[in-house]
Design an enzyme around this catalytic site. Structure first.
Site, short mmCIF file in Angstrom:
data_model
loop_
_atom_site.label_atom_id
_atom_site.label_comp_id
_atom_site.label_asym_id
_atom_site.label_seq_id
_atom_site.Cartn_x
_atom_site.Cartn_y
_atom_site.Cartn_z
CG HIS A 229 148.32 -63.57 5.13
ND1 HIS A 229 147.59 -63.36 3.94
CD2 HIS A 229 147.41 -63.31 6.32
CE1 HIS A 229 146.26 -62.96 4.41
NE2 HIS A 229 146.54 -62.70 5.69
CG ASP A 230 145.93 -66.52 8.85
OD1 ASP A 230 146.03 -65.55 8.04
OD2 ASP A 230 145.48 -66.00 9.92
N GLY B 92 139.54 -74.29 9.41
CA GLY B 92 138.28 -74.61 10.28
C GLY B 92 136.99 -74.88 9.74
#
Length: 491
Positions: free
Chosen positions: A238-239, A408
């Protein structure tokens, strides 16, 4: 002989995917992009799907581009909750659905009609959000789906790619825990719950821990790319679990925000927190690297800004994210606020219009200018983070002393500073590529190059320079928070 260990980390997100080459020389780790590609939903009539075959082509392209660097291992992480169904011949049944597909509308309520909400939470410890695999499966079962009836195996998206890489059908712990079909206290699938909801439990695969070596690369792929002996590792697939593994924290007294399309905010625990409070506040318990649990809350995240930008592009105006942030910085502060997690923001036709309508319907000025819309979204996110941090402190007994923002969103200086201001704690931002780093760290642990996750985090601190944002005390944030709470009926 070189001491450098080369790990290739495939990180597939909702908007893009990348193959990142991680090099560990025994003292530092570096990242270099080997391949990047677009991702996103594909609409077919009334349904939204993922194009996993195209992603598979991109994975093979990434392998080909990275092969000359002398790879030792590879690992894949992706977003959570979505899955593929295989038939008796291990062939893919249809195109996997995208979690934003509307077929799950009303499925949380339907599940709770069949099994009491408290019982579902007691078995899974997972928050109630309609994108979860449990409600996707319930929608298929309720529609008497032929695909579900003919399925022999369910594989989460990274598990599907691992199967195509190695021919091994398993489900890695962290990705399995996103489904709301996993019982974290029993350590296996919640088969009783699935049976009561009419979901076939026999299709779920064996669960393996992060760091499991799945085997060598399939012979035909190894021969094609000159990668004989390449080890395929299941990292934290899972990221978010991979991103949290790379949080450069020096101790245990921290909260994290994995910031991207979604914001995943929480803490690490040795065991799941499944209580009346965590149920009431709709927190979740998901698996992490090193056997940890991630006690967290899903928050809508930068999807709010991404969807606004997409809407403005459709109107003929292309604005870079930096341009939008400049406009937001120049807009008046703390004028209009939204609840980022309101259902109307999950898949709106037009996000700016949805934000304006929410503000108007809650008796606030509707932000008209682009900068005001973006500022409304970012300030509202910062206030949601404050609420989440307070609930964590309430349930854990103390407030974390620092927030680590990775991913990000750690590049968004406005959001980082406003988070520090709203939450009144320092924010440490970075690394940006935390997900790929965490993926690589677990590969290094599997190879015996790192002894523990703590050692891996020390390596990240030693290799990258995060930025710290100190809180700026302001009564304006307290006032805005009071308005935000009142708007949602919290007081």
């Amino acid at each position: 002989m070189s001491r450098t260990y080369n790990a290739l980390a495939f990180d597939l997100g909702a908007e893009s995917g990348r193959a990142m080459l991680a090099r560990f020389d025994g003292e530092r780790i570096t990242l270099a992009e080997a391949h990047r590609f677009a991702n996103g939903g594909v609409r077919v009539r009334d349904s939204l799907h993922w194009d996993v075959l195209r992603l598979w082509v991109e994975i093979q392209r990434g392998l080909a581009l990275a092969a000359p660097h002398g790879l030792h291992s590879i690992g894949i992480d992706t977003w959570g909750v979505d899955f593929a169904l295989l038939d008796a011949d291990d062939a893919l049944i249809g195109h996997p659905f995208h979690y934003r597909d509307r077929r799950t509308d009303g499925m949380v309520e339907e599940a709770c009609r069949r099994v009491p909400r408290a019982e579902i939470f007691a078995q899974t410890g997972v928050q109630f959000i309609q994108i979860n695999s449990l409600y996707q499966l319930l929608a298929l079962a309720r529609a008497q789906s032929a695909a579900l009836a003919n399925a022999r195996t369910l594989l989460m998206i990274p598990d599907l790619f691992n199967f195509w890489l190695t021919s091994r059908k398993v489900s890695e712990f962290s990705i399995a825990s996103t489904t709301q079909c996993y019982d974290p206290r029993a350590g296996g699938w919640a088969r009783d719950l699935m049976e009561r909801l009419g979901i076939p439990a026999h299709i779920f695969a064996e669960i393996v821990p992060p760091g499991t070596e799945l085997g060598p690369l399939a012979p035909e792929l190894a021969a094609e790319h000159g990668l004989l002996g390449l080890r395929v590792i299941a990292p934290a697939c899972h990221d978010t679990a991979s991103a949290v593994a790379a949080v450069p924290a020096a101790g245990d007294d921290f909260a994290y925000i994995s910031s991207g399309t979604w914001s995943l905010m929480g803490i690490e625990c040795d065991a799941p927190i499944i209580t009346a409070q965590s149920l009431a506040h709709n927190f979740t318990n998901e698996g992490g690297a090193g056997g940890a649990f991630r006690f967290l809350k899903n928050i809508m995240g930068l999807w709010l800004v991404q969807a606004c930008r997409r809407a403005w592009q459709s109107e003929g105006e292309t604005l870079a994210y930096d341009d939008l942030m400049t406009l937001a910085a120049g807009a008046p502060a703390l004028v209009s606020l939204i609840d980022p997690d309101d259902a109307r923001f999950l898949h709106p036709i037009n996000m700016p219009a949805a934000i304006r309508n929410f503000c108007a319907q809650s008796g606030q000025p509707a932000p008209l200018e682009r900068g005001a819309v973006v500022r409304c979204a970012l300030e509202s996110l910062a206030l949601r983070y404050r609420w989440t941090l307070e609930r964590i402190a309430e349930m854990r007994g103390r407030k974390p002393s620092v927030i680590h923002i990775v991913g990000g969103g750690s590049q968004n200086r406005l959001l980082c500073q406003w988070t520090a201001d709203a939450c009144a704690v320092p924010v440490v931002a970075g690394p940006v590529e935390a997900t790929a780093l965490g993926n690589a760290l677990v590969q290094l642990m599997s190879a015996g190059k790192l002894a523990s996750l703590r050692e891996g985090r020390e390596l990240v601190r030693h290799s990258f320079a995060p930025q710290t944002y100190q809180p700026r005390p302001s009564a304006a944030w307290d006032d805005a928070y009071g308005r935000w709470l009142a708007m949602q009926g919290h007081i």
